[in-house]
Design an enzyme around this catalytic site. Structure first.
Site, PDB file in Angstrom:
ATOM      1  N   HIS A   1       8.000  -5.989   0.395  1.00  0.00           N
ATOM      2  CA  HIS A   1       8.462  -6.851  -0.703  1.00  0.00           C
ATOM      3  C   HIS A   1       8.973  -8.187  -0.139  1.00  0.00           C
ATOM      4  O   HIS A   1       8.679  -9.257  -0.675  1.00  0.00           O
ATOM      5  CB  HIS A   1       9.603  -6.171  -1.463  1.00  0.00           C
ATOM      6  CG  HIS A   1       9.182  -5.089  -2.418  1.00  0.00           C
ATOM      7  ND1 HIS A   1       8.253  -5.293  -3.417  1.00  0.00           N
ATOM      8  CD2 HIS A   1       9.586  -3.793  -2.539  1.00  0.00           C
ATOM      9  CE1 HIS A   1       8.100  -4.164  -4.119  1.00  0.00           C
ATOM     10  NE2 HIS A   1       8.890  -3.243  -3.603  1.00  0.00           N
TER      11      HIS A   1
ATOM     12  N   GLU B   1       4.584  -4.527  -5.783  1.00  0.00           N
ATOM     13  CA  GLU B   1       4.572  -3.153  -5.274  1.00  0.00           C
ATOM     14  C   GLU B   1       3.385  -2.929  -4.336  1.00  0.00           C
ATOM     15  O   GLU B   1       3.464  -2.115  -3.408  1.00  0.00           O
ATOM     16  CB  GLU B   1       4.533  -2.179  -6.459  1.00  0.00           C
ATOM     17  CG  GLU B   1       5.052  -0.789  -6.147  1.00  0.00           C
ATOM     18  CD  GLU B   1       6.515  -0.753  -5.718  1.00  0.00           C
ATOM     19  OE1 GLU B   1       7.277  -1.701  -5.980  1.00  0.00           O
ATOM     20  OE2 GLU B   1       6.900   0.241  -5.069  1.00  0.00           O
TER      21      GLU B   1
ATOM     22  N   HIS C   1       9.158  -0.317   3.416  1.00  0.00           N
ATOM     23  CA  HIS C   1       8.760  -0.622   2.037  1.00  0.00           C
ATOM     24  C   HIS C   1       9.380  -1.953   1.586  1.00  0.00           C
ATOM     25  O   HIS C   1       8.669  -2.866   1.140  1.00  0.00           O
ATOM     26  CB  HIS C   1       9.221   0.529   1.135  1.00  0.00           C
ATOM     27  CG  HIS C   1       8.884   0.357  -0.311  1.00  0.00           C
ATOM     28  ND1 HIS C   1       7.787   0.934  -0.894  1.00  0.00           N
ATOM     29  CD2 HIS C   1       9.485  -0.342  -1.297  1.00  0.00           C
ATOM     30  CE1 HIS C   1       7.728   0.615  -2.175  1.00  0.00           C
ATOM     31  NE2 HIS C   1       8.758  -0.163  -2.445  1.00  0.00           N
ATOM     32  N   GLU C   2      10.693  -2.083   1.737  1.00  0.00           N
ATOM     33  CA  GLU C   2      11.362  -3.310   1.290  1.00  0.00           C
ATOM     34  C   GLU C   2      10.926  -4.514   2.121  1.00  0.00           C
ATOM     35  O   GLU C   2      10.899  -5.648   1.624  1.00  0.00           O
ATOM     36  CB  GLU C   2      12.887  -3.149   1.337  1.00  0.00           C
ATOM     37  CG  GLU C   2      13.456  -1.999   0.497  1.00  0.00           C
ATOM     38  CD  GLU C   2      13.073  -2.042  -0.981  1.00  0.00           C
ATOM     39  OE1 GLU C   2      12.728  -3.122  -1.495  1.00  0.00           O
ATOM     40  OE2 GLU C   2      13.091  -0.967  -1.622  1.00  0.00           O
TER      41      GLU C   2
HETATM   42 ZN   LIG Z   1       9.054  -1.226  -4.278  1.00  0.00          ZN
END
Ligand SMILES: [Zn+2]
Ligand SMILES: [Zn+2]
Lengths: 494, 494
Positions: A265, A291, A261-262
Site C-alpha cells: 500500500h 489492494e 502487505h502495508e
Molecule cells: Zn490492504
C-alpha cells in the site's frame, strides 16, 4: 487565473485539510493516550465539517461550468473530470442523511462490540436494520444521480466503473472452480509435515526484521514510518506514509506478512506522481487497485517459495535461531501457504479468502437492492458458508454474520475490492512474467525491475486512466479471473 | 442562544483548530521524516490562515458588543474579557505586516543558521535590521491600541500587565547583588571536589529513568507522552500533553533535568480546569507563570539536596551502577548545582542565568524603543557580559549576540519571562514553606501536598485572575526579587 486553476487551488486547500486529518488520525490510532480521545474526536469532527463546507461551497458549481468551457490540455481535462467526480460525490447526500447515517452507524458499531461477544443477533439486527435502511436511501440518491443501480452506485464509491454485472461474471467464474480447488489443496497438504515456529519472538527483534524487509522492499523512510496500532493500516500522506502493525510474540509471521502487505500500500502512495500531488487525478485509482498492490507484495511476491528463500535467513538472523528447522526456508514456505477453511475472513488464507468475499458480496448486493431483508442474513450466511467452505454457522452469529465491522457503519460495496485486488495482482504478475524472469530477479536480490514495472504501470498512472484502461495498458487485457486461478493452481497444486 | 454563548462556541471551534495544529506541530518535531516537511508546512500554514480568518471574522465585533451588554455571571465576565483580549490581539496587525514580518523572520532565521557558525555579524545584521524595523512597526501599532509604550506593548503579548517600569525595578534589584553573589559562589565551590558522571548512559535506560521520575512527579500518562526531538519542548493539548527530550549518552543529567523541567510545564497544562477547557480563561496565565512551573519542578524541587537524595538511587538502579561514587547523592547534588559563568544562555546554571536574561532585556527594550540601533548591539553585549559575568564577547558574535534564535523571527519581549519564572517559582516555594515542611515531605516520598498546593494556587486558577492577583492570592504579596535572592543564598552559599 483561469477557472481550472482556481479549482486546482481549491483542491490543494482541501488536500491540506485532508493531510491534517490523516496525521491526526494516525496519531489517534498509533500514539495518542486514551485520555486524549474525546478532545481529539471533537477536533477531527470540526475539521471534517470544515472540509465538507469547503468541498461543497456554492460557488463551485459555476467554477466547474466555466472551467469546462475553457480550453484545457488533455491532462487538465482528465484532472477536471476527477475533481468534478469528487465534488459531485460530496454534494450528493443531504446533510441530515449524512448525520443520521453517521449516528446510526456509531450506535450500531458501538453496540456490536459487545453484542458480537454475546452472539446476540436479535439485538444487533435491530440496529443493523436502521443502518441498512439509511444505506438504501443513500444508494437510491446515488443511483438517481448516476443512472446506476442502487448497489452499483455504492460500488462506484470504492471501485469506479465496476458493476454488479461484471462482478457477477467474475465471481461466478471463481465459484465454478474454487470449492473443488480448496478440496484438492487440502488433500494435497494433508501429507505435508509443517512445523509451527515456536515463540517467543521478542517485539524488538520483530521490529528490526520488519524494518529490514521494508528496506529491501524499497519503502522510503525519508517519506514514511512504521509504528504500532491495534488494527494495522496504511495512513498518512504520499510524502509521509505511516504504516502500522501489531506484534504477536508467539507468531512472527503475522506481523511480518502484515508489514509486507502495508508496504505494498505504502509504495503505491509513495510512488504516486509528484506533478499531480494534492489533486484527485494524482490519487490512487481505487480500493481494488490499492489492494492489488498490497496483495502483490504480500501474496504474489512474499509468499512465493523464491521470496521466502530470501526472507528465511533474515528471520533466522533476526531471532538468532540459525538452526531452528521451523525457520528453514522450506518449512516457512509450507507454513505460509497452509490452506484451511475457517469461519473468520480476516484469518483466511489466500485460497479460501475469495469465498468469504463472494458470500458477503452476494448478501449485501441483494440487501441493498431490496431483494432480501436483514432478517434473512443468518440463514443465507449459513447456506453459503456450507456451500463454499463446508462450514455451518447455524446459531453462531459471532463467527458468522456478526464478525465484520464493515456493515455496522454502512460501508456496503467495499468487500468486493479485496478479491478484485487479488485478481488484479495475479494479472499484473502474469504480465510482468512476460517481460522478465521474476524468480531469477528475486534469486539475484535484484527487486528493482519488479518495482519499476509497478511504478510505471500502476503507481505513476494514479487516476489518470480508468481501472479498465489501467489493466489493459498494463496487461493487454481486461480484468478476468484466469490469472488468479492459474496462480492458485501453480502455487498450491504443483 | 446568548451572544456570550455564541462566542464560547466560536472559541471552542478555534480551540479545536489549535488542537490539530498542536498535534501536527508535535509530529513535525518528534515523528515526521524529513521528506514530509514541505507538505506538512503547507498544510499547517493553511490551518493558520483558516484559524486567523475565523479569529477575525467581521461579525465578532457585534457579538462582543452584544455580549458585553448581557447579564453575565462573574466568571462569564472574566471569560469574556479574556476572549476579547485574544480577539483584539488577532485583529491588531494588518495582514501585510504579519506576512512581511513572517517572511523577514524566516529569511533571517534561515540565514542565521549558517551565519552564526561563520561568526558573520555583518551579513546577519542586515537581516536583523529588517526584522527590528518590522517589530518596531508592530510595537507601534500595539502601543497605540493599548496605550502602553512600544516595548511594553510587546511584553504584554507574553506577560500581560508586566511593564518596563516594574521590570527595571526587579532587574536593578537583581543586578545590585548578582555579580558579587556569583563571585562568592565560585570562590566557595573552588574547594569542592566534584566527579563528572562518566558515560555511556544507554538511551533506553535514560528513557526508563525519565518515565519513572515523571511518574513520581505525577505526570498523567493517560493524558500525555514522552518522546524525543532535537529541541525539547512541551506541546500537545491539556488532555494530551506531549513533552520531548534529547538524550546525551555521555551525560544523563541533561535529559533528566530537561524532562523534569518539561514535566513542570506539563503538569500545569494537565492541571488546567476542565470546566473552562477550550476557552482563553482556561489557558495558562502567561509565559512567565508557565516557566515558573517548569522551574519550580527543575530548580526549586529537583536540584535540592533532599530531592537528589530521592533521585540518586533511581539513577544508580537505572544504570546498574550502585557503587559509582559519581552517582552518589552527595556528588550529584554538587554536580547539579555547579556555577560557572559562560557565554551561552541555554547552558547557564541557575545563578548566572538571570544575567543573560537581563542583558537581553536591556538591549531589546532600548532597540524597540528606538534608543539604540542594531549596529550598537555587539558593543553593548560585550560591555554587559563583561560587567555581569566577567566575560568579553569582543568579535565573538557566535557565542555573543548571535547565539539565540529568538530575535531572528522578531520575538521581542519574550526573554524576561525566563527570569520572571524563576522569581515566581522562588516566591511560590517560600509561600509553600509557610504551610508545610517541604523537605520532610520529600524525605517521606509524599509529594502530593506539594503538587496540590500548585494545583490550587496556580493550575486551577488558569487565566481567571491576573498574574499580579495570582501572586498575591498564592503568596500574600506582589512579585519581588527577595525570595529568589534568598533561595540562591540558601542553596549556593550555605
Ligand atoms: Zn490492504
Ligand atoms: Zn521551559
Amino acid at each position: 487565473m483561469t477557472f481550472y486553476e482556481k479549482l486546482e487551488q481549491h483542491q490543494q486547500k482541501l488536500s491540506r485539510l485532508s493531510h491534517l486529518s490523516a496525521i491526526c488520525g494516525w496519531d489517534q490510532a498509533a500514539m495518542m493516550p486514551a485520555g486524549g480521545n474525546e478532545a481529539r474526536s471533537e477536533a477531527m469532527a470540526e475539521l471534517a465539517v470544515m472540509h465538507h463546507e469547503l468541498a461543497t461551497a456554492p460557488h463551485l458549481a459555476e467554477w466547474f461550468e466555466q472551467a469546462e468551457a475553457e480550453s484545457l490540455t488533455k491532462e487538465q481535462a482528465v484532472s477536471l473530470k476527477e475533481m468534478k467526480r469528487g465534488w459531485q460525490m460530496s454534494n450528493l447526500l443531504p446533510a441530515d442523511l449524512v448525520e443520521e447515517k453517521s449516528l446510526a452507524g456509531s450506535k450500531c458499531e458501538h453496540a456490536w462490540r459487545s453484542q458480537r461477544n454475546d452472539n446476540n443477533w436479535h439485538a444487533f439486527s435491530k440496529n443493523l436494520e436502521k443502518v441498512v435502511e439509511l444505506s438504501r436511501q443513500e444508494a437510491q440518491i446515488r443511483a438517481e444521480a448516476t443512472g446506476l443501480s442502487r448497489y452499483d452506485a455504492l460500488l462506484d464509491i470504492y471501485e469506479p466503473v465496476m458493476t454488479t454485472k461484471e462482478l457477477d461474471q467474475l465471481f461466478s467464474d471463481v465459484k465454478s472452480w474454487l470449492p473443488s480447488l480448496i478440496q484438492q489443496v487440502q488433500e494435497k497438504q494433508q501429507s505435508e509435515a509443517v512445523l509451527t515456529p515456536a515463540g517467543p519472538f521478542p517485539v524488538e527483534q520483530q521490529k528490526a526484521l520488519s524494518l529490514e524487509v521494508m528496506t529491501k522492499l524499497g519503502f522510503d523512510f525519508n517519506h514514511g514510518r512504521l509504528d504500532v496500532s491495534v488494527h494495522p493500516f496504511c495512513g498518512g500522506v504520499p510524502t509521509d506514509v505511516r504504516i502500522t502493525t501489531r506484534y504477536d510474540e508467539e507468531d512472527f509471521t503475522s506481523a511480518l506478512m502484515g508489514v509486507i502487505h502495508e508496504t505494498g500500500h505504502a509504495r503505491y502512495e509513495q510512488g504516486l506522481p509528484a506533478q499531480w500531488r494534492g489533486l484527485p487525478v494524482g490519487e490512487a485509482r481505487s480500493m481494488g487497485v490499492h489492494e492489488s498492490q498490497s496483495l502483490f507484495f504480500e501474496m504474489q511476491l512474499s509468499r512465493s517459495e523464491t521470496f521466502i528463500d530470501l526472507l528465511a535467513p533474515l528471520a533466522s538472523d533476526a531471532f538468532d535461531r540459525r538452526n531452528d528447522p521451523a525457520l528453514s526456508s522450506n518449512n516457512l514456505t509450507l507454513f505460509n501457504t497452509r490452506v484451511k477453511p475457517g469461519y473468520i475472513r480476516v484469518d483466511a488464507d489466500e485460497v479460501t479468502y475469495p469465498a468469504h468475499v463472494i458470500l458477503r458480496y452476494e448478501i449485501e448486493r441483494d440487501l441493498i437492492e431490496g431483494n432480501i431483508e436483514v432478517a434473512d442474513i443468518p440463514e443465507l450466511w449459513d447456506k453459503k458458508m456450507t456451500e463454499y467452505l463446508g462450514l455451518s454457522t447455524r446459531c453462531n452469529y459471532t463467527d458468522g454474520c456478526m464478525q465484520d465491522i464493515h456493515w455496522t457503519d454502512g460501508s456496503f460495496g467495499y468487500f468486493p475490492s479485496y478479491t478484485l485486488g487479488a485478481m488484479y495482482a495475479a494479472q499484473f504478475m502474469a504480465a510482468m512474467h512476460k517481460e522478465m524472469n521474476v524468480e531469477n530477479l528475486i534469486r539475484e536480490r535484484n527487486l528493482s525491475p519488479i518495482f519499476n514495472w509497478l511504478d510505471r504501470h500502476v503507481w505513476k498512472k494514479a487516476s489518470t486512466v480508468s481501472t479498465d484502461q489501467l489493466l489493459i495498458d498494463a496487461t493487454g487485457e481486461r480484468l478476468n479471473a484466469k490469472y488468479f486461478k492459474q496462480h492458485l493452481i501453480d502455487r498450491y497444486l504443483k
